[in-house]
Design a protein around this motif. Structure first.
Motif, PDB file in Angstrom:
ATOM      1  N   THR A 165      47.393  13.315  40.535  1.00  0.00           N
ATOM      2  CA  THR A 165      46.501  13.471  39.390  1.00  0.00           C
ATOM      3  C   THR A 165      45.068  13.196  39.848  1.00  0.00           C
ATOM      4  O   THR A 165      44.823  12.298  40.655  1.00  0.00           O
ATOM      5  CB  THR A 165      46.886  12.526  38.230  1.00  0.00           C
ATOM      6  N   ASP A 166      44.145  13.994  39.358  1.00  0.00           N
ATOM      7  CA  ASP A 166      42.742  13.792  39.723  1.00  0.00           C
ATOM      8  C   ASP A 166      42.189  12.517  39.096  1.00  0.00           C
ATOM      9  O   ASP A 166      41.331  11.856  39.682  1.00  0.00           O
ATOM     10  CB  ASP A 166      41.901  14.993  39.268  1.00  0.00           C
ATOM     11  N   LEU A 218      46.923  15.311  35.871  1.00  0.00           N
ATOM     12  CA  LEU A 218      45.939  16.379  35.686  1.00  0.00           C
ATOM     13  C   LEU A 218      45.379  16.775  37.047  1.00  0.00           C
ATOM     14  O   LEU A 218      44.734  15.974  37.720  1.00  0.00           O
ATOM     15  CB  LEU A 218      44.806  15.906  34.769  1.00  0.00           C
ATOM     16  N   LEU A 243      42.259  12.876  27.966  1.00  0.00           N
ATOM     17  CA  LEU A 243      43.211  12.846  29.078  1.00  0.00           C
ATOM     18  C   LEU A 243      44.534  12.224  28.640  1.00  0.00           C
ATOM     19  O   LEU A 243      45.614  12.774  28.899  1.00  0.00           O
ATOM     20  CB  LEU A 243      42.621  12.050  30.243  1.00  0.00           C
ATOM     21  N   ASN A 256      43.099  19.863  38.846  1.00  0.00           N
ATOM     22  CA  ASN A 256      42.276  21.051  38.611  1.00  0.00           C
ATOM     23  C   ASN A 256      42.281  21.447  37.131  1.00  0.00           C
ATOM     24  O   ASN A 256      42.354  22.618  36.777  1.00  0.00           O
ATOM     25  CB  ASN A 256      42.753  22.216  39.476  1.00  0.00           C
ATOM     26  N   ASN A 257      42.225  20.413  36.281  1.00  0.00           N
ATOM     27  CA  ASN A 257      42.181  20.560  34.826  1.00  0.00           C
ATOM     28  C   ASN A 257      43.440  21.200  34.246  1.00  0.00           C
ATOM     29  O   ASN A 257      43.409  21.765  33.146  1.00  0.00           O
ATOM     30  CB  ASN A 257      40.947  21.355  34.384  1.00  0.00           C
ATOM     31  N   LYS A 258      44.546  21.099  34.967  1.00  0.00           N
ATOM     32  CA  LYS A 258      45.825  21.580  34.458  1.00  0.00           C
ATOM     33  C   LYS A 258      46.850  20.461  34.541  1.00  0.00           C
ATOM     34  O   LYS A 258      46.889  19.710  35.521  1.00  0.00           O
ATOM     35  CB  LYS A 258      46.315  22.791  35.265  1.00  0.00           C
ATOM     36  N   PHE A 291      36.546  11.116  27.418  1.00  0.00           N
ATOM     37  CA  PHE A 291      37.365  11.724  28.470  1.00  0.00           C
ATOM     38  C   PHE A 291      38.735  11.068  28.544  1.00  0.00           C
ATOM     39  O   PHE A 291      39.766  11.756  28.633  1.00  0.00           O
ATOM     40  CB  PHE A 291      36.651  11.603  29.820  1.00  0.00           C
ATOM     41  N   ARG A 340      46.474  14.562  26.344  1.00  0.00           N
ATOM     42  CA  ARG A 340      47.086  15.680  27.069  1.00  0.00           C
ATOM     43  C   ARG A 340      48.328  15.229  27.836  1.00  0.00           C
ATOM     44  O   ARG A 340      49.358  15.917  27.843  1.00  0.00           O
ATOM     45  CB  ARG A 340      46.075  16.295  28.049  1.00  0.00           C
TER      46      ARG A 340
END
Length: 327
Positions: A137-138, A293, A270, A295-297, A266, A273
């Motif tokens: 995850t980022d 998460l 996050l 690359n925003n997926k 944020f 989601r």
């Protein structure tokens, strides 16, 4: 895998801003999908103590804006034993719980994976830790808020540092990960950043501070992750003071201040989601995965891979940039 009817959610390990938003998303997504929802109070200790809370949509009203965790968290030595995990599983079965959503960091995920492997109960993990040190995850829930808290403190410290020609050594959380220190150092314009992942000799730090002084810098901020190998902010400050006696040197330990406070926008998004994604993953037959998460997926990663710190690396471009921007 049998059809899942009752899902339990719990938080474990250190609290992180945004955990409540994740709990809210898990509960309401599960209810929307027609499942019964249960909260486990105090994590693994709650499993052993049968500290269960039946939850409906109103159970998670007015919590999204609050830090900490409404389900609370606790350390549990008994759960580390096979006997403790068996007791916890039997309590879950007695309650009719047939799937779990675990919110936390590597310790939480280690316990969840063991429980799932030993007894076959499906589990999905949600990364909730300010350290941002999980692979897959980022960003972890709470990291953005913690960074904002650190930056606000650094901005205020710099005001007084500049007024008095001082060097401030600011210690931030990060026993094994320098992620907060690195990002806060860049965003706060620090003159140096000391990280657990990178050896920085005191002599090199002193040279950098001397160069700054020679180029008319009258104040400096040095960010130190608590796990830095030089021994923490007080030890570093003492050793620097021995060489740079012309500077007034101060130390600030931010400590658990970084864990608290209302989660940022944020972190709320996050957490929502990932909570939504965790329930969907369970109902799609996934288990022993972390929802993250990238690359925003929203993507899934095996729990064993998520907690493997040998695969987690700080961004090399940020490390280089942090050094370049300190001149």
């Amino acid at each position: 895998m049998k059809s899942i009817q009752k899902i339990a959610v719990y938080t474990s390990g250190g609290d992180a801003p945004g955990m409540n938003a994740a709990i809210r998303a898990v509960v309401r997504t599960g209810l929307y999908k027609g499942k019964q929802m249960v909260g486990i109070v105090q994590g693994y200790q709650g499993m052993i103590d049968k500290n269960f809370l039946d939850m409906d949509a109103r159970s998670v009203c007015n919590i999204i804006q609050h830090g900490g965790t409404m389900l609370k968290t606790a350390r549990c030595q008994e759960f580390r034993t096979p006997e403790g995990r068996e007791k916890a599983y039997k309590n879950l079965v007695e309650k009719g719980i047939d799937a779990l959503v675990a919110i936390g960091g590597d310790g939480t995920f280690t316990g969840a994976e063991l429980l799932s492997k030993e007894f076959g109960i499906p589990v999905i993990g949600i990364p909730g830790t300010i350290d941002n040190d999980l692979h897959g995850t980022d960003f972890t829930i709470g990291y953005d808020t913690a960074n904002n808290t650190v930056i606000e403190a650094i901005d205020k410290i710099r005001d007084t540092a500049a007024s008095h020609d001082r060097i401030f050594f600011v210690e931030v959380m990060g026993r094994d990960s320098g992620s907060i220190a690195l990002w806060a150092g860049i965003a706060g314009g620090a003159e140096a950043v000391l990280l657990p992942e990178k050896d920085t000799a005191i002599e090199d730090l002193i040279t950098k501070l001397e160069q700054g002084y020679d180029s008319n810098k009258t104040s400096s901020i040095v960010i130190i992750a608590e796990g830095d190998k030089n021994g923490g902010a007080y030890n570093v400050a003492k050793r620097v003071k021995e060489k740079l006696q012309f500077y007034d040197i101060k130390v600030t330990i931010l400590g658990h201040l970084q864990r608290g406070g209302n989660p940022s926008s944020f972190d709320r998004v996050l957490a929502s989601r990932l909570g939504y994604g965790a329930v969907n993953a369970l109902l799609n037959g996934e288990t022993r995965k972390m929802v993250g998460l990238k690359n925003n997926k929203v993507q899934l990663t095996d729990l064993s891979e998520a907690i493997n710190h040998s695969t987690f690396k700080l961004e090399e471009d940020l490390l280089e940039m942090a050094n370049v921007l300190t001149i």
